[in-house]
Design a protein around this motif. Sequence first.
Motif, short mmCIF file in Angstrom:
data_model
loop_
_atom_site.label_atom_id
_atom_site.label_comp_id
_atom_site.label_asym_id
_atom_site.label_seq_id
_atom_site.Cartn_x
_atom_site.Cartn_y
_atom_site.Cartn_z
N ASN A 197 0.65 -1.58 0.09
CA ASN A 197 -0.32 -0.08 -0.05
C ASN A 197 0.87 1.23 -0.25
OD1 ASN A 197 -2.38 -1.41 0.32
ND2 ASN A 197 -2.14 -1.52 2.53
N ASN A 198 2.21 1.26 0.13
CA ASN A 198 2.80 2.28 -0.14
C ASN A 198 2.67 3.77 -1.30
OD1 ASN A 198 6.15 3.39 -1.23
ND2 ASN A 198 5.59 3.09 1.23
N GLU A 199 2.98 4.79 -0.84
CA GLU A 199 2.17 5.46 -1.71
C GLU A 199 3.14 5.72 -3.19
OE1 GLU A 199 0.88 8.86 -0.26
OE2 GLU A 199 -0.83 8.21 0.56
N VAL A 200 4.73 5.95 -2.56
CA VAL A 200 5.72 5.35 -3.19
C VAL A 200 5.58 5.35 -4.56
CG1 VAL A 200 8.38 5.78 -3.65
CG2 VAL A 200 6.74 7.64 -1.71
N LEU A 201 5.21 3.55 -4.25
CA LEU A 201 5.94 1.96 -4.43
C LEU A 201 4.61 1.82 -5.76
CD1 LEU A 201 6.77 -0.12 -1.99
CD2 LEU A 201 8.50 0.13 -4.37
N GLN A 202 3.42 2.58 -5.24
CA GLN A 202 2.32 2.42 -5.85
C GLN A 202 2.37 3.42 -7.08
OE1 GLN A 202 -0.78 2.69 -2.91
NE2 GLN A 202 -1.26 0.52 -2.74
N SER A 203 2.62 5.11 -7.28
CA SER A 203 3.48 5.23 -8.43
C SER A 203 4.33 4.80 -9.29
CB SER A 203 3.26 7.17 -7.63
OG SER A 203 4.55 7.41 -7.82
N ILE A 204 4.71 4.24 -8.78
CA ILE A 204 6.12 4.01 -9.22
C ILE A 204 5.21 2.63 -10.36
CG2 ILE A 204 8.09 2.73 -9.32
CD1 ILE A 204 9.02 4.50 -7.49
N ALA A 205 4.74 1.95 -10.17
CA ALA A 205 4.03 1.13 -10.57
C ALA A 205 2.74 1.61 -11.65
CB ALA A 205 3.26 -0.02 -9.68
N GLU A 206 2.21 2.23 -11.39
CA GLU A 206 1.03 3.09 -12.28
C GLU A 206 1.90 3.79 -13.30
OE1 GLU A 206 -1.29 6.32 -11.43
OE2 GLU A 206 -2.12 4.92 -8.84
N GLN A 207 3.39 4.36 -13.01
CA GLN A 207 4.47 4.94 -14.11
C GLN A 207 4.96 4.16 -15.86
OE1 GLN A 207 7.11 7.29 -12.29
NE2 GLN A 207 8.68 6.62 -13.88
N TYR A 208 4.79 2.37 -14.88
CA TYR A 208 5.39 1.36 -15.87
C TYR A 208 4.07 0.02 -16.06
CZ TYR A 208 9.90 2.97 -14.30
OH TYR A 208 10.98 3.88 -14.39
N ASN A 209 3.35 0.25 -15.52
CA ASN A 209 1.98 -0.11 -15.90
C ASN A 209 2.61 -1.75 -15.41
OD1 ASN A 209 -0.94 -1.11 -16.44
ND2 ASN A 209 -0.27 -0.66 -18.39
N LYS A 210 2.62 -1.66 -14.12
CA LYS A 210 3.59 -3.17 -13.56
C LYS A 210 2.62 -2.86 -12.19
CE LYS A 210 5.47 -4.88 -16.61
NZ LYS A 210 5.42 -6.19 -16.88
N THR A 211 2.62 -3.63 -11.29
CA THR A 211 2.15 -3.94 -10.26
C THR A 211 3.44 -4.11 -8.82
OG1 THR A 211 2.06 -6.35 -9.86
CG2 THR A 211 0.31 -6.19 -11.14
N VAL A 212 2.51 -3.27 -8.31
CA VAL A 212 3.65 -3.22 -6.88
C VAL A 212 4.52 -4.06 -6.57
CG1 VAL A 212 4.04 -2.80 -4.53
CG2 VAL A 212 2.08 -1.65 -5.48
N PRO A 213 4.59 -5.42 -6.65
CA PRO A 213 5.38 -7.07 -6.36
C PRO A 213 6.46 -6.83 -7.28
CG PRO A 213 3.04 -7.18 -5.69
CD PRO A 213 2.70 -5.65 -6.36
N GLN A 214 5.52 -6.44 -8.77
CA GLN A 214 6.40 -6.78 -9.57
C GLN A 214 7.86 -5.55 -9.91
OE1 GLN A 214 3.46 -6.52 -13.01
NE2 GLN A 214 3.72 -8.68 -13.62
N ILE A 215 6.94 -3.96 -9.19
CA ILE A 215 8.17 -3.12 -9.38
C ILE A 215 8.80 -3.28 -7.96
CG2 ILE A 215 8.23 -1.11 -8.40
CD1 ILE A 215 6.88 -0.62 -11.24
N ILE A 216 8.74 -4.53 -7.30
CA ILE A 216 9.92 -4.45 -6.16
C ILE A 216 10.64 -5.74 -6.22
CG2 ILE A 216 10.61 -5.33 -3.98
CD1 ILE A 216 7.41 -4.25 -3.38
N LEU A 217 10.13 -6.03 -7.11
CA LEU A 217 11.35 -7.70 -7.71
C LEU A 217 12.07 -6.22 -8.69
CD1 LEU A 217 8.29 -10.33 -7.89
CD2 LEU A 217 10.84 -9.91 -6.26
#
Length: 278
Positions: A197-217
Amino acid sequence: MTKTVTLNNGIEMPMLGLGVYKITDEEMQDAVDAAIKAGYRAFDTAHFYFNEASLGKALKSSGVPRESLFVTTKLWNDDQGYENTKKAFNDSLEKLGLDYIDLYLIHWPCPDNDLFIESYQAMEALYAEGKIKSLGVANFKQHHLEKLLAVAKVKPVVNQIEYHPIFNQKDLQAYCKAQDILVTAWSPLMRGGDLFNNEVLQSIAEQYNKTVPQIILRWHIDSGRIVIPKSRNPERIAENYDIFDFELNEADIQAIDTLNKNERQFKDPDVVNMGDLK
Ligand SMILES: NC(=O)c1ccc[n+]([C@@H]2O[C@H](COP(=O)([O-])OP(=O)(O)OC[C@H]3O[C@@H](n4cnc5c(N)ncnc54)[C@H](OP(=O)(O)O)[C@@H]3O)[C@@H](O)[C@H]2O)c1
């Protein structure tokens, strides 16, 4: 897009594997089938996960040739010591139904017991026999590594450590890099929860059209770390592998780095000794 990395002994290791901690014997076949279908070839288990036999069985039934698989397992704390290590290794090999292990790790240093050097020396003997293709450690801090490297004849290829956006072990990774040792991130997703639910991660995820777990990995991989996310769910297993069609830019990597709170979710390796974890 890089999917494998060359270890310091020249062996190629997939940068993303399935962690199978807490995957039950009943769940294993479906999880492995989903992983193989998605493209995974690396699997991370341990004596302590009590599922080596079901993992070995599921891998065999997948029909993937042995040489295409990369299987990691670990020496449990209570099995440390020269002879015990050899016995425990052979037990893991038998449970997995394999005749060699790609990567064998010391699970925790257990510093008060002071047996990790002789355990590692037993692993070096098994390495010389060809039963282990690469040696490594887990949960080693810099001072444990320094002690090991002073006597090791075969360099560990990886140090598998807790690493996620809230517990960022950059200094230890830098030390490992200087020693030509790669870091594998365990709990790479911090077992989900609030982090998603972290906002930084959520906004990066939106930018790349990916999910938060995918961004973290992807953050781990773009920072040079091997990852072994665990999931028992076929959709999430596929989701976690679907990260090889994009890369994070430097600013986004740094934005995730700044989420660090230096908060371990698990025990400090200096206080874990034989008999402590059940
Ligand atoms: N060396 C060590 O001491 C050590 C310690 C701990 C772990 N490990 C290794 O590291 C592996 C991974 O670590 P971990 O199991 O602690 O934690 P993790 O991989 O960070 O997180 C696993 C949790 O996240 C959920 N999850 C996974 N992918 C997801 C997604 N795409 N969306 C939403 N939820 C998702 C899983 O639930 P579902 O299963 O329901 O999908 C599970 O509850 C372990 O399996 C083990 O192989 C090593």
